[in-house]
Scaffold this motif. Structure first.
Motif, PDB file in Angstrom:
ATOM      1  N   UNK A 184      -8.775   6.384  10.358  1.00  0.00           N
ATOM      2  CA  UNK A 184      -8.362   7.621   9.707  1.00  0.00           C
ATOM      3  C   UNK A 184      -6.962   8.017  10.180  1.00  0.00           C
ATOM      4  N   UNK A 185      -6.050   8.073   9.237  1.00  0.00           N
ATOM      5  CA  UNK A 185      -4.668   8.438   9.599  1.00  0.00           C
ATOM      6  C   UNK A 185      -4.551   9.940   9.878  1.00  0.00           C
ATOM      7  N   UNK A 186      -5.500  10.739   9.382  1.00  0.00           N
ATOM      8  CA  UNK A 186      -5.494  12.166   9.712  1.00  0.00           C
ATOM      9  C   UNK A 186      -5.841  12.377  11.180  1.00  0.00           C
ATOM     10  N   UNK A 187      -6.846  11.676  11.641  1.00  0.00           N
ATOM     11  CA  UNK A 187      -7.302  11.851  13.015  1.00  0.00           C
ATOM     12  C   UNK A 187      -6.533  10.945  13.990  1.00  0.00           C
ATOM     13  N   UNK A 188      -6.169   9.761  13.539  1.00  0.00           N
ATOM     14  CA  UNK A 188      -5.518   8.767  14.399  1.00  0.00           C
ATOM     15  C   UNK A 188      -4.240   8.237  13.752  1.00  0.00           C
ATOM     16  N   UNK A 189      -3.204   9.057  13.657  1.00  0.00           N
ATOM     17  CA  UNK A 189      -1.984   8.549  13.017  1.00  0.00           C
ATOM     18  C   UNK A 189      -1.284   7.462  13.841  1.00  0.00           C
ATOM     19  N   UNK A 190      -1.494   7.492  15.162  1.00  0.00           N
ATOM     20  CA  UNK A 190      -0.803   6.545  16.045  1.00  0.00           C
ATOM     21  C   UNK A 190      -1.766   6.004  17.099  1.00  0.00           C
ATOM     22  N   UNK A 191      -1.331   4.963  17.786  1.00  0.00           N
ATOM     23  CA  UNK A 191      -2.119   4.447  18.912  1.00  0.00           C
ATOM     24  C   UNK A 191      -2.233   5.509  20.005  1.00  0.00           C
ATOM     25  N   UNK A 192      -1.182   6.289  20.185  1.00  0.00           N
ATOM     26  CA  UNK A 192      -1.229   7.373  21.165  1.00  0.00           C
ATOM     27  C   UNK A 192      -2.300   8.404  20.830  1.00  0.00           C
ATOM     28  N   UNK A 193      -2.517   8.641  19.548  1.00  0.00           N
ATOM     29  CA  UNK A 193      -3.563   9.588  19.139  1.00  0.00           C
ATOM     30  C   UNK A 193      -4.948   9.045  19.487  1.00  0.00           C
ATOM     31  N   UNK A 194      -5.115   7.734  19.410  1.00  0.00           N
ATOM     32  CA  UNK A 194      -6.395   7.143  19.823  1.00  0.00           C
ATOM     33  C   UNK A 194      -6.597   7.388  21.316  1.00  0.00           C
ATOM     34  N   UNK A 195      -5.566   7.132  22.108  1.00  0.00           N
ATOM     35  CA  UNK A 195      -5.671   7.371  23.550  1.00  0.00           C
ATOM     36  C   UNK A 195      -5.943   8.846  23.836  1.00  0.00           C
ATOM     37  N   UNK A 196      -5.330   9.715  23.080  1.00  0.00           N
ATOM     38  CA  UNK A 196      -5.560  11.150  23.274  1.00  0.00           C
ATOM     39  C   UNK A 196      -7.031  11.500  23.083  1.00  0.00           C
ATOM     40  N   UNK A 197      -7.649  10.938  22.051  1.00  0.00           N
ATOM     41  CA  UNK A 197      -9.065  11.209  21.821  1.00  0.00           C
ATOM     42  C   UNK A 197      -9.925  10.626  22.944  1.00  0.00           C
ATOM     43  N   UNK A 198      -9.543   9.471  23.452  1.00  0.00           N
ATOM     44  CA  UNK A 198     -10.291   8.887  24.567  1.00  0.00           C
ATOM     45  C   UNK A 198     -10.336   9.882  25.729  1.00  0.00           C
ATOM     46  N   UNK A 199      -9.236  10.558  25.984  1.00  0.00           N
ATOM     47  CA  UNK A 199      -9.189  11.522  27.089  1.00  0.00           C
ATOM     48  C   UNK A 199      -9.981  12.787  26.837  1.00  0.00           C
ATOM     49  N   UNK A 200     -10.070  13.214  25.584  1.00  0.00           N
ATOM     50  CA  UNK A 200     -10.710  14.501  25.291  1.00  0.00           C
ATOM     51  C   UNK A 200     -12.160  14.378  24.816  1.00  0.00           C
ATOM     52  N   UNK A 201     -12.553  13.238  24.292  1.00  0.00           N
ATOM     53  CA  UNK A 201     -13.875  13.083  23.700  1.00  0.00           C
ATOM     54  C   UNK A 201     -15.024  13.488  24.635  1.00  0.00           C
ATOM     55  N   UNK A 202     -15.014  13.120  25.906  1.00  0.00           N
ATOM     56  CA  UNK A 202     -16.129  13.552  26.768  1.00  0.00           C
ATOM     57  C   UNK A 202     -16.303  15.069  26.807  1.00  0.00           C
ATOM     58  N   UNK A 203     -15.216  15.800  26.714  1.00  0.00           N
ATOM     59  CA  UNK A 203     -15.300  17.265  26.776  1.00  0.00           C
ATOM     60  C   UNK A 203     -15.989  17.842  25.540  1.00  0.00           C
ATOM     61  N   UNK A 204     -15.947  17.136  24.420  1.00  0.00           N
ATOM     62  CA  UNK A 204     -16.665  17.583  23.228  1.00  0.00           C
ATOM     63  C   UNK A 204     -18.155  17.654  23.520  1.00  0.00           C
ATOM     64  N   UNK A 205     -18.621  16.746  24.384  1.00  0.00           N
ATOM     65  CA  UNK A 205     -20.060  16.597  24.611  1.00  0.00           C
ATOM     66  C   UNK A 205     -20.564  17.265  25.888  1.00  0.00           C
ATOM     67  N   UNK A 206     -19.686  17.701  26.734  1.00  0.00           N
ATOM     68  CA  UNK A 206     -20.110  18.377  27.962  1.00  0.00           C
ATOM     69  C   UNK A 206     -20.917  19.630  27.623  1.00  0.00           C
ATOM     70  N   UNK A 207     -20.511  20.352  26.599  1.00  0.00           N
ATOM     71  CA  UNK A 207     -21.262  21.539  26.182  1.00  0.00           C
ATOM     72  C   UNK A 207     -22.663  21.192  25.730  1.00  0.00           C
ATOM     73  N   UNK A 208     -22.829  20.049  25.061  1.00  0.00           N
ATOM     74  CA  UNK A 208     -24.165  19.628  24.637  1.00  0.00           C
ATOM     75  C   UNK A 208     -25.067  19.381  25.849  1.00  0.00           C
ATOM     76  N   UNK A 209     -24.530  18.742  26.871  1.00  0.00           N
ATOM     77  CA  UNK A 209     -25.328  18.481  28.069  1.00  0.00           C
ATOM     78  C   UNK A 209     -25.663  19.793  28.769  1.00  0.00           C
ATOM     79  N   UNK A 210     -24.741  20.741  28.744  1.00  0.00           N
ATOM     80  CA  UNK A 210     -25.011  22.055  29.321  1.00  0.00           C
ATOM     81  C   UNK A 210     -26.183  22.726  28.600  1.00  0.00           C
ATOM     82  N   UNK A 211     -26.244  22.600  27.280  1.00  0.00           N
ATOM     83  CA  UNK A 211     -27.358  23.156  26.509  1.00  0.00           C
ATOM     84  C   UNK A 211     -28.656  22.440  26.881  1.00  0.00           C
ATOM     85  N   UNK A 212     -28.617  21.114  27.034  1.00  0.00           N
ATOM     86  CA  UNK A 212     -29.810  20.376  27.467  1.00  0.00           C
ATOM     87  C   UNK A 212     -30.304  20.933  28.804  1.00  0.00           C
TER      88      UNK A 212
END
Length: 165
Positions: free
Chosen positions: A126-154
């Motif tokens: 997806x060029x909207x979400x991943x226009x560059x290789x750097x954007x892929x790396x950016x998501x790698x760094x932030x993706x775990x934080x998307x799910x930390x809240x889910x584990x907190x709810x668990x």
């Protein structure tokens, strides 16, 4: 922190530290207990983070995925999360999967050529979400934080001690 790599390395380290704290006191049964029917349990979330990271590193570097496709299928976004722990690898195996994948990610990021940061993402991404290789790396760094809240709810659903306020 002076480079994008430095920022992402920090995100990976702090995210891993938070994840490790959130799961450290969970029993095997609690690890696979969804907070409500149909929600993702901690085991699925940790497996999902590992498999997503494996796919994202593949996209950013072109290196082969290290996690088998059958495991990816268990944890890919949108896959059903079932409360039956026997349908998944053990908690120990899933935790090791995340730690092994994270070590590979850090190694891949450290050796990634910064001159490729602004190169377009691979065909089919997806060029909207991943226009560059750097954007892929950016998501790698932030993706775990998307799910930390889910584990907190668990954890809250099990009346576990609140670790993040």
């Amino acid at each position: 922190m002076t480079t994008p790599k430095d920022v992402i390395l920090h995100q990976l380290g702090s995210g891993q530290s938070i994840l490790d704290r959130l799961i450290s006191d969970l029993s095997e049964a609690e690890y696979f207990r969804p907070p409500i029917p149909g929600a993702n349990h901690t085991g699925w979330i940790i497996g999902h983070i590992a498999c997503s990271e494996d796919s994202l590193v593949n996209g950013a570097t072109g290196a082969a995925k290290r996690i088998p496709e059958a495991t990816h299928a268990l944890f890919e976004g949108g896959s059903p999360c079932v409360a039956d722990a026997s349908k998944y690898p053990s908690r120990k195996q899933i935790d090791e999967l995340l730690h092994t994948t994270r070590a590979h990610t850090i190694e891949a990021l450290q050796s990634f050529d910064a001159a490729k940061w602004d190169k377009p993402s691979p065909e089919g991404w997806s060029k909207d979400m991943f226009p560059t290789l750097g954007a892929i790396w950016s998501l790698i760094g932030t993706h775990p934080f998307w799910h930390i809240g889910q584990i907190t709810v668990c954890r809250c659903a099990m009346s576990k001690k609140r670790l993040l306020v």
